[in-house]
Design an enzyme around this catalytic site. Structure first.
Site, PDB file in Angstrom:
ATOM      1  N   TYR A 172      -2.468  -0.990  10.293  1.00 16.81           N
ATOM      2  CA  TYR A 172      -2.571  -1.390   8.887  1.00 16.81           C
ATOM      3  C   TYR A 172      -1.310  -0.998   8.121  1.00 16.81           C
ATOM      4  O   TYR A 172      -0.736  -1.801   7.376  1.00 16.81           O
ATOM      5  CB  TYR A 172      -3.799  -0.743   8.258  1.00 16.81           C
ATOM      6  CG  TYR A 172      -3.926  -0.933   6.761  1.00 16.81           C
ATOM      7  CD1 TYR A 172      -4.452  -2.105   6.233  1.00 16.81           C
ATOM      8  CD2 TYR A 172      -3.540   0.072   5.875  1.00 16.81           C
ATOM      9  CE1 TYR A 172      -4.584  -2.279   4.857  1.00 16.81           C
ATOM     10  CE2 TYR A 172      -3.672  -0.086   4.510  1.00 16.81           C
ATOM     11  CZ  TYR A 172      -4.189  -1.265   4.005  1.00 16.81           C
ATOM     12  OH  TYR A 172      -4.314  -1.425   2.641  1.00 16.81           O
TER      13      TYR A 172
ATOM     14  N   SER B 299       0.841  -1.200   0.000  1.00 18.19           N
ATOM     15  CA  SER B 299       0.000   0.000   0.000  1.00 18.19           C
ATOM     16  C   SER B 299       0.872   1.245   0.000  1.00 18.19           C
ATOM     17  O   SER B 299       2.039   1.202   0.425  1.00 18.19           O
ATOM     18  CB  SER B 299      -0.893   0.006   1.251  1.00 18.19           C
ATOM     19  OG  SER B 299      -1.514   1.260   1.445  1.00 18.19           O
TER      20      SER B 299
END
Length: 285
Positions: free
Chosen positions: A188, A175
């Site tokens: 995350y 990400s």
């Protein structure tokens, strides 16, 4: 998330795609396939919606048979499977928790039984939760996120490895947060950083190199998938994805070609690398 627990915010639940406005765009209607993956077997986790679904459909159009792994038995997964069959490719649909070692064994056994081998592994399953305050993050959530995003990926890659034919491709979904961080997605972001390091390290591993397997990653920025409205509030969504150069979030079909490139021989000299698909946000690393 184990099936015995109630769904938590930030994890993809059954049939979320059909309730989204607007509906995520999984396919490019103008795309013309050219059999880039003819005869290949691709295993894709998180394949029932968003980036995973778009990638599964694109791979099928390019000639690959698909192992579609998702969290629970739902209509979204069946819709994607039906589309793959309509394209003319075979598909194996497997529902379960990627963090469960028993399910990993099931994936491996059923993939071996149906297809005999694997050429491409896309580790895409993921979970996230928003917390404005660091002290509000429960450790049970941190553990869960790492089990889903990192440990599940690690277990599956290790279990599937013996089924890989020489010259295969492993593609991990990291990400933009692995590079830029996120003040509201601390756990995350940390898990996505772990995936980045896993990718770079595995690409250099002796066992991987002996089989001539390439290991790369894709780092999406803001992509409109069911995970986003499941995570952010309506107020946060007003500005979400609009700070990049293109001033908009991306669609799943705009990310899928990066996975296709990394799965084909066009990227045969690319390993240990990450492709950034984020609308023009410049990140280091």
């Amino acid at each position: 998330m184990p099936n015995s627990q109630e769904p938590k915010q930030g994890y993809l639940m059954d049939d979320q795609t059909q309730n989204l406005t607007p509906i995520p765009q999984l396919e490019d209607s103008s795309y013309e396939p050219s059999n880039k993956l003819r005869g290949k077997i691709a295993l894709i986790t998180g394949g029932d919606s968003g980036i995973g679904a778009a990638t599964a459909l694109l791979f099928a159009k390019e000639g690959a048979d698909i192992v579609l792994v998702h969290y629970q038995s739902d209509q979204d997964a069946q819709k994607i499977a039906d589309k793959i069959l309509k394209i003319g490719r075979r598909v194996l649909v497997l529902a379960g928790d990627i963090a469960d070692e028993g399910f990993i064994k099931k994936i491996t056994a059923e993939t071996s039984q149906k297809f005999g081998h694997v050429d491409i592994l896309v580790n895409n399953a993921g979970e996230q939760h928003v917390h404005e305050h660091f002290l509000d993050i429960p450790m049970s959530e941190v553990t869960r996120i790492f089990k889903t995003n990192v440990i599940g990926m690690f277990m599956l890659t290790k279990a599937i490895f013996p089924l890989f034919r020489e010259g295969g491709s492993i593609i991990n979904t990291t990400s933009i947060t692995a590079y830029a961080g996120s003040p509201v997605l601390v756990d995350y972001s940390a898990s996505k950083g772990a995936i980045l390091s896993f990718t770079r390290s595995l690409a250099q591993n002796e066992d991987i190199l002996e089989k001539k397997i390439r290991v790369n990653a894709v780092a999406p920025g803001p992509i409109w998938t069911p995970l986003i409205p499941a995570t952010f509030t309506s107020e946060q969504l007003k500005t979400w994805g609009k700070s990049n150069a293109l001033k908009r979030p991306g669609q799943p079909y705009e990310v899928a070609p990066s996975y296709l490139f990394l799965a084909t021989n066009a990227s045969e000299y690319v390993t240990g690398q990450t492709i950034h698909v984020n609308g023009g946000e410049i990140v280091n690393g």
